[in-house]
Design a protein around this motif. Structure first.
Motif, PDB file in Angstrom:
ATOM      1  N   ALA A  23     -60.363 -36.231   1.189  1.00  0.00           N
ATOM      2  CA  ALA A  23     -59.253 -35.578   1.901  1.00  0.00           C
ATOM      3  C   ALA A  23     -57.996 -36.433   1.901  1.00  0.00           C
ATOM      4  CB  ALA A  23     -59.687 -35.272   3.337  1.00  0.00           C
ATOM      5  N   ASP A  52     -51.792 -43.116   2.269  1.00  0.00           N
ATOM      6  CA  ASP A  52     -52.837 -44.032   2.726  1.00  0.00           C
ATOM      7  C   ASP A  52     -54.154 -43.456   2.242  1.00  0.00           C
ATOM      8  OD1 ASP A  52     -54.370 -45.900   4.153  1.00  0.00           O
ATOM      9  OD2 ASP A  52     -54.536 -44.541   5.858  1.00  0.00           O
ATOM     10  N   GLY A  81     -48.793 -31.779   9.149  1.00  0.00           N
ATOM     11  CA  GLY A  81     -50.167 -32.009   8.682  1.00  0.00           C
ATOM     12  C   GLY A  81     -50.216 -33.392   8.056  1.00  0.00           C
ATOM     13  N   CYS A 109     -55.921 -24.215  -5.056  1.00  0.00           N
ATOM     14  CA  CYS A 109     -56.102 -23.672  -3.705  1.00  0.00           C
ATOM     15  C   CYS A 109     -57.419 -24.186  -3.132  1.00  0.00           C
ATOM     16  CB  CYS A 109     -56.103 -22.153  -3.796  1.00  0.00           C
ATOM     17  SG  CYS A 109     -57.279 -21.496  -4.989  1.00  0.00           S
ATOM     18  N   ALA A 146     -49.200 -30.638   3.690  1.00  0.00           N
ATOM     19  CA  ALA A 146     -48.065 -31.575   3.808  1.00  0.00           C
ATOM     20  C   ALA A 146     -46.809 -30.806   4.215  1.00  0.00           C
ATOM     21  CB  ALA A 146     -47.868 -32.313   2.490  1.00  0.00           C
ATOM     22  N   PHE A 201     -50.229 -36.829   7.083  1.00  0.00           N
ATOM     23  CA  PHE A 201     -49.464 -37.807   7.844  1.00  0.00           C
ATOM     24  C   PHE A 201     -48.815 -38.887   6.996  1.00  0.00           C
ATOM     25  CE2 PHE A 201     -50.141 -41.910  10.301  1.00  0.00           C
ATOM     26  CZ  PHE A 201     -48.953 -41.830  11.013  1.00  0.00           C
ATOM     27  N   GLN A 202     -49.609 -39.548   6.162  1.00  0.00           N
ATOM     28  CA  GLN A 202     -48.995 -40.651   5.430  1.00  0.00           C
ATOM     29  C   GLN A 202     -49.683 -40.972   4.103  1.00  0.00           C
ATOM     30  OE1 GLN A 202     -49.106 -44.264   7.747  1.00  0.00           O
ATOM     31  NE2 GLN A 202     -51.327 -44.352   7.811  1.00  0.00           N
ATOM     32  N   ALA A 228     -55.660 -35.308  -4.261  1.00  0.00           N
ATOM     33  CA  ALA A 228     -54.947 -34.073  -4.633  1.00  0.00           C
ATOM     34  C   ALA A 228     -54.218 -34.266  -5.963  1.00  0.00           C
ATOM     35  CB  ALA A 228     -53.962 -33.687  -3.531  1.00  0.00           C
ATOM     36  N   SER A 231     -57.498 -31.297  -3.529  1.00  0.00           N
ATOM     37  CA  SER A 231     -58.270 -32.440  -3.043  1.00  0.00           C
ATOM     38  C   SER A 231     -59.733 -32.055  -2.851  1.00  0.00           C
ATOM     39  CB  SER A 231     -57.671 -32.987  -1.744  1.00  0.00           C
ATOM     40  OG  SER A 231     -57.502 -31.954  -0.794  1.00  0.00           O
ATOM     41  N   GLY A 278     -58.643 -27.575   7.054  1.00  0.00           N
ATOM     42  CA  GLY A 278     -57.898 -28.834   6.969  1.00  0.00           C
ATOM     43  C   GLY A 278     -58.454 -29.768   5.913  1.00  0.00           C
ATOM     44  N   GLY A 332     -49.497 -24.104  -3.511  1.00  0.00           N
ATOM     45  CA  GLY A 332     -48.291 -24.938  -3.578  1.00  0.00           C
ATOM     46  C   GLY A 332     -48.366 -26.168  -2.702  1.00  0.00           C
ATOM     47  N   GLY A 333     -49.575 -26.733  -2.576  1.00  0.00           N
ATOM     48  CA  GLY A 333     -49.718 -28.011  -1.887  1.00  0.00           C
ATOM     49  C   GLY A 333     -49.383 -29.143  -2.857  1.00  0.00           C
ATOM     50  N   GLY A 382     -46.018 -26.958   0.211  1.00  0.00           N
ATOM     51  CA  GLY A 382     -46.504 -28.236   0.741  1.00  0.00           C
ATOM     52  C   GLY A 382     -47.966 -28.225   1.132  1.00  0.00           C
ATOM     53  N   ARG A 411     -54.583 -43.828   9.022  1.00  0.00           N
ATOM     54  CA  ARG A 411     -53.651 -42.730   8.952  1.00  0.00           C
ATOM     55  C   ARG A 411     -53.955 -41.547   9.843  1.00  0.00           C
ATOM     56  NH1 ARG A 411     -55.747 -38.473   5.303  1.00  0.00           N
ATOM     57  NH2 ARG A 411     -57.955 -38.851   5.469  1.00  0.00           N
ATOM     58  N   VAL A 427     -52.008 -21.619  -8.625  1.00  0.00           N
ATOM     59  CA  VAL A 427     -52.294 -20.988  -7.336  1.00  0.00           C
ATOM     60  C   VAL A 427     -52.449 -22.099  -6.304  1.00  0.00           C
ATOM     61  CG1 VAL A 427     -53.922 -19.569  -6.036  1.00  0.00           C
ATOM     62  CG2 VAL A 427     -53.402 -19.011  -8.428  1.00  0.00           C
TER      63      VAL A 427
HETATM   64  C1  LIG Z   1     -53.870 -32.448   9.681  1.00  0.00           C
HETATM   65  C2  LIG Z   1     -54.065 -33.171   8.377  1.00  0.00           C
HETATM   66  C3  LIG Z   1     -53.670 -34.500   8.243  1.00  0.00           C
HETATM   67  C4  LIG Z   1     -53.838 -35.163   7.034  1.00  0.00           C
HETATM   68  N1  LIG Z   1     -53.413 -36.452   6.920  1.00  0.00           N
HETATM   69  C5  LIG Z   1     -53.488 -37.066   5.721  1.00  0.00           C
HETATM   70  C6  LIG Z   1     -52.945 -38.364   5.519  1.00  0.00           C
HETATM   71  O1  LIG Z   1     -52.402 -38.966   6.433  1.00  0.00           O
HETATM   72  N2  LIG Z   1     -53.035 -38.920   4.273  1.00  0.00           N
HETATM   73  C7  LIG Z   1     -53.630 -38.279   3.239  1.00  0.00           C
HETATM   74  O2  LIG Z   1     -53.671 -38.823   2.140  1.00  0.00           O
HETATM   75  N3  LIG Z   1     -54.165 -37.047   3.395  1.00  0.00           N
HETATM   76  C8  LIG Z   1     -54.099 -36.437   4.604  1.00  0.00           C
HETATM   77  N4  LIG Z   1     -54.610 -35.180   4.750  1.00  0.00           N
HETATM   78  C9  LIG Z   1     -55.341 -34.570   3.632  1.00  0.00           C
HETATM   79  C10 LIG Z   1     -54.515 -33.551   2.844  1.00  0.00           C
HETATM   80  O3  LIG Z   1     -55.332 -32.407   2.757  1.00  0.00           O
HETATM   81  C11 LIG Z   1     -54.174 -34.073   1.440  1.00  0.00           C
HETATM   82  O4  LIG Z   1     -53.519 -35.304   1.488  1.00  0.00           O
HETATM   83  C12 LIG Z   1     -53.258 -33.143   0.627  1.00  0.00           C
HETATM   84  O5  LIG Z   1     -52.094 -32.817   1.348  1.00  0.00           O
HETATM   85  C13 LIG Z   1     -54.006 -31.907   0.150  1.00  0.00           C
HETATM   86  O6  LIG Z   1     -53.243 -31.264  -0.832  1.00  0.00           O
HETATM   87  P1  LIG Z   1     -53.852 -30.098  -1.714  1.00  0.00           P
HETATM   88  O7  LIG Z   1     -52.752 -29.562  -2.537  1.00  0.00           O
HETATM   89  O8  LIG Z   1     -55.083 -30.572  -2.372  1.00  0.00           O
HETATM   90  O9  LIG Z   1     -54.352 -28.982  -0.671  1.00  0.00           O
HETATM   91  P2  LIG Z   1     -53.490 -28.083   0.399  1.00  0.00           P
HETATM   92  O10 LIG Z   1     -52.500 -28.954   0.994  1.00  0.00           O
HETATM   93  O11 LIG Z   1     -54.549 -27.478   1.204  1.00  0.00           O
HETATM   94  O12 LIG Z   1     -52.767 -27.026  -0.516  1.00  0.00           O
HETATM   95  C14 LIG Z   1     -53.430 -25.893  -1.051  1.00  0.00           C
HETATM   96  C15 LIG Z   1     -52.513 -24.702  -0.887  1.00  0.00           C
HETATM   97  O13 LIG Z   1     -53.097 -23.572  -1.560  1.00  0.00           O
HETATM   98  C16 LIG Z   1     -52.897 -22.446  -0.718  1.00  0.00           C
HETATM   99  N5  LIG Z   1     -53.819 -21.367  -1.077  1.00  0.00           N
HETATM  100  C17 LIG Z   1     -55.124 -21.262  -0.789  1.00  0.00           C
HETATM  101  N6  LIG Z   1     -55.625 -20.120  -1.304  1.00  0.00           N
HETATM  102  C18 LIG Z   1     -54.587 -19.478  -1.911  1.00  0.00           C
HETATM  103  C19 LIG Z   1     -54.462 -18.244  -2.609  1.00  0.00           C
HETATM  104  N7  LIG Z   1     -55.521 -17.468  -2.823  1.00  0.00           N
HETATM  105  N8  LIG Z   1     -53.232 -17.880  -3.076  1.00  0.00           N
HETATM  106  C20 LIG Z   1     -52.146 -18.674  -2.890  1.00  0.00           C
HETATM  107  N9  LIG Z   1     -52.226 -19.892  -2.240  1.00  0.00           N
HETATM  108  C21 LIG Z   1     -53.434 -20.268  -1.765  1.00  0.00           C
HETATM  109  C22 LIG Z   1     -53.184 -23.023   0.654  1.00  0.00           C
HETATM  110  O14 LIG Z   1     -52.813 -22.171   1.688  1.00  0.00           O
HETATM  111  C23 LIG Z   1     -52.358 -24.288   0.576  1.00  0.00           C
HETATM  112  O15 LIG Z   1     -51.009 -24.032   0.893  1.00  0.00           O
HETATM  113  C24 LIG Z   1     -54.440 -34.490   5.948  1.00  0.00           C
HETATM  114  C25 LIG Z   1     -54.857 -33.149   6.088  1.00  0.00           C
HETATM  115  C26 LIG Z   1     -54.661 -32.501   7.287  1.00  0.00           C
HETATM  116  C27 LIG Z   1     -55.101 -31.056   7.416  1.00  0.00           C
END
Ligand SMILES: Cc1cc2nc3c(=O)[nH]c(=O)nc-3n(C[C@H](O)[C@H](O)[C@H](O)COP(=O)(O)OP(=O)(O)OC[C@H]3O[C@@H](n4cnc5c(N)ncnc54)[C@H](O)[C@@H]3O)c2cc1C
Length: 632
Positions: free
Chosen positions: A613, A150, A145, A424, A128, A147-148, A618, A607, A572, A95-96, A125, A7, A93
């Motif tokens: 990652a 996987d 960001g 977050c 995402a 991608f898929q 997540a 995550s 990231g 919105g991923g 997102g 991925r 806190v």
């Molecule tokens: C370029 C890239 C490619 C990727 N490709 C893949 C892939 O192909 N497949 C896969 O499974 N995973 C992939 N990943 C991993 C990806 O991180 C996870 O899949 C998932 O999207 C993470 O979600 P999350 O909600 O845990 O974190 P995040 O997506 O990081 O969401 C957390 C959110 O909280 C916000 N935040 C942080 N601090 C605060 C605060 N104090 N107040 C308010 N908001 C805050 C952040 O800004 C962010 O918007 C990729 C990551 C990156 C960076």
């Protein structure tokens, strides 16, 4: 030319305020210019962040409040925080995908729950993110960001169950909607671009047909010794560690970098190293100097053919490599990547915001951002809002309420909730919750997220790719280490271009590294690199690199580049421990496990809390955090 394509680098290898004020405030360092406008930007007509170009991802305006908090801004009792008067059952806190999933899981157990999700970005997102372009008559989408779908391991029942509830069947959709062989059916393959600064001359070498490694490398500017060593590493079946068992070999390989394996074990010419240096960028976020030889073996990197290593994972492997060595999850890519998962979660939480009923029609549906933070909706998503203080009201052991302070439009606001999920970035939590026990804060500070750049570039056509016979290029010495034509996916009403004369999107990826340093130090250096680079520099590199690679195919950067979105991800991928640099913690004692402990009415997701990652991590971490809160 290459290894397992996964991925990440699948190209790399080859209310606004109401109510009174409460005590509190900011000490110097956290700017508080004027009152927020009566209507927040997201509530105004025409607000549509997916279509914005320029610097996106960690965009200007999204991170400054958090950085000022890190740099010493603290809350005092002197200033004014506006109490919005809002009371929720749950505040999330972040919105991923993790934060949105936490809201989903909580509501599944408490149907009438009132939930608020805060995110510092102008779009939901997290990683995402959806990049959207109008190219002529066509809507063109690509992932900004994530991608898929996987993962190195099969999706858990929880994560798979969530996908199914959202209407996503990755196996069915992959079969029905993806045409992975499309570019190959046009005769387009992979190329490697040797740049003059690293290799002495600009040269694109295109893999294809029956050409052997020797024949292909003969076209490169590499020295004869480097060429013959690479051909040997790629093709020869040599046991470089004779006399050892498979387990002994794996153990040795787990303790050396791939760079050291190539230099010291295969005795490769140093000239060959530059060819391999960036091969690991997309998957690990560092070069071959900082990834173990055993981990890259699991990805099918060359040089191990004669070692007769037994298949499967072994002690001393990183999370990703061990998982892929033992099998992996299903795979499916929406045209906007996993932003479609985030959008489906939002459709479920705030149905009025996004029309449609299926995982197929979501792709082309237009989201109405003005509905996301509607006081009539039980679930609300408030963008541009950085949480700066999260505390249990009273003793954490008996607390029944959490106060969350966030900054929006330069103004601090407070809301209260029965529970809070911090979805977050985990390394920010010690700043949000200074009363956490010191060992927990120390654990949360351990990980350093992996910095990455995904640039989405709109081109007027892709005839130069056709002329050169390539759909993807690895550029080991260049600013962007890979570029590729957007994947072909037809889903719902969405159609990918099929003719080289049509406009297309290209993704270019950059992994800022500092070779020679331990992984976490490389990431710190990469984060600085990203935030100190302006758009003009990215654009110059994008145009210049495309011109040098595609120019011989008739590409003209002035004429052919029609739009650029640079998705910056200084924070990231979640940090996955690196066997070369990190201790082998006993079960349950790793920093991410100690760091994610519940604290009163506050639970921790993201995550990061899984040290993995991936989207399934997540989701799984969101589920665990919600379970912890619902237990009592
Ligand atoms: C370029 C890239 C490619 C990727 N490709 C893949 C892939 O192909 N497949 C896969 O499974 N995973 C992939 N990943 C991993 C990806 O991180 C996870 O899949 C998932 O999207 C993470 O979600 P999350 O909600 O845990 O974190 P995040 O997506 O990081 O969401 C957390 C959110 O909280 C916000 N935040 C942080 N601090 C605060 C605060 N104090 N107040 C308010 N908001 C805050 C952040 O800004 C962010 O918007 C990729 C990551 C990156 C960076």
């Amino acid at each position: 030319m290459g290894a397992l394509i996964t991925r990440r680098d699948f190209l790399n290898g080859v209310s606004v305020a109401v109510g009174g004020s409460i005590a509190g405030g900011l000490l110097p360092g956290l700017a508080m210019p004027g009152r927020a406008a009566a209507a927040a930007p997201q509530d105004q007509a025409g607000y549509y962040p997916p279509a914005l170009t320029g610097l996106r991802g960690s965009h200007v305006g999204s991170f400054e409040v958090a950085h000022s908090l890190r740099d010493g801004s603290v809350w005092s009792q002197s200033g004014k925080i506006t109490d919005t008067g809002e009371r929720y059952d749950l505040v999330v806190v972040g919105g991923g995908i993790s934060g949105l999933s936490a809201a989903y899981f909580y509501r599944a157990r408490r149907r009438d729950a009132r939930i608020l999700i805060l995110d510092n970005h102008d779009d939901f997102g997290g990683h995402a993110k959806r990049n959207e372009f109008q190219l002529g008559a066509r809507l063109a989408l690509i992932n900004g960001g994530t991608f898929q779908i996987d993962s190195p391991r099969p999706y858990s029942a929880v994560a798979d169950g969530l996908l199914k509830e959202l209407g996503i069947d990755p196996v069915v959709l992959a079969k029905k909607c993806t045409d992975r062989d499309f570019y190959r059916s046009l005769g387009l393959g992979r190329g490697v671009f040797f740049d003059r600064e690293t290799f002495g001359a600009d040269k694109l070498v295109v893999a294809g047909g029956e050409a052997s490694w020797t024949q292909l490398l003969a076209q490169s500017p590499l020295s004869p010794q480097a060429q013959s060593d690479i051909a040997r590493i790629e093709e020869a079946k040599i046991d470089y560690l004779p006399g050892l068992s498979s387990a002994e070999k794996k153990s040795r390989l787990s303790k050396m970098s791939y760079r050291d394996f190539l230099l010291n074990v295969t005795k490769a010419d140093p000239g060959a190293i530059a060819f391999y240096q960036a091969r690991t960028h997309g998957e690990w976020g560092v070069g071959i100097d900082a990834v173990s030889a055993l981990d890259v073996w699991a990805f099918g990197f060359p040089g191990f053919q004669g070692l007769e290593l037994a298949p499967g994972s072994a002690p001393g492997m990183g999370y990703t490599a061990a998982g892929y060595a033992d099998g992996a999850s299903y795979t499916f890519h929406f045209p906007d990547g996993n932003a479609s998962i985030a959008r489906l979660l939002v459709r479920s939480l705030v149905p009025e915001s996004l029309p449609g009923r299926s995982a197929e029609d979501v792709v082309s549906a237009r989201l109405d951002y003005s509905r996301l933070d509607d006081p009539r909706s039980p679930a609300r998503i408030r963008l541009g809002s950085t949480a700066v203080r999260v505390r249990n009201v009273g003793d954490p052991a008996s607390s029944a309420e959490v106060e969350i302070v966030y900054v929006r439009g330069g103004e601090p606001y407070a809301v209260r909730a029965g529970s809070c999920v911090l979805a977050c970035y985990n390394m920010m939590i010690p700043y949000l919750c200074p009363e956490l026990p010191e060992p927990q804060k120390e654990a949360l500070r351990y990980a350093v997220k992996v910095p990455l750049i995904y640039a989405s570039v709109a081109l007027a056509n892709w005839t130069p790719f056709k002329a050169l016979g390539i759909s993807r290029v690895h550029s080991p010495g260049s600013y962007f280490s890979s570029l590729f034509l957007n994947q072909v996916v037809d889903i719902g009403e969405y159609r990918s271009p099929r003719s080289p004369a049509e406009p297309v999107l290209v993704q270019m990826t950059r992994t800022p590294v500092a070779p020679g340093l331990p992984e976490r130090d490389q990431h710190r250096a990469g984060q600085l690199d990203i935030l100190s680079t302006n758009f003009a520099t990215f654009e110059r590199n994008i145009r210049g690199q495309l011109a040098r690679i595609l120019g011989p195919g008739g590409f003209d950067s002035e004429r052919d580049v029609t739009a650029i979105t640079v998705n910056r991800w200084p924070h990231g991928y979640a940090y996955e421990y690196n066997p070369l640099f990190d201790p082998d913690w006993p079960e349950g004692a790793a920093p991410h496990v100690l760091g994610r402990a519940r604290f009163g009415r506050i639970a921790i997701a993201n995550s990061d809390a899984g040290a993995a990652a991936y989207t399934d991590s997540a989701i799984d971490q969101a589920h665990r955090a919600v379970q912890e809160l619902l237990q009592n």
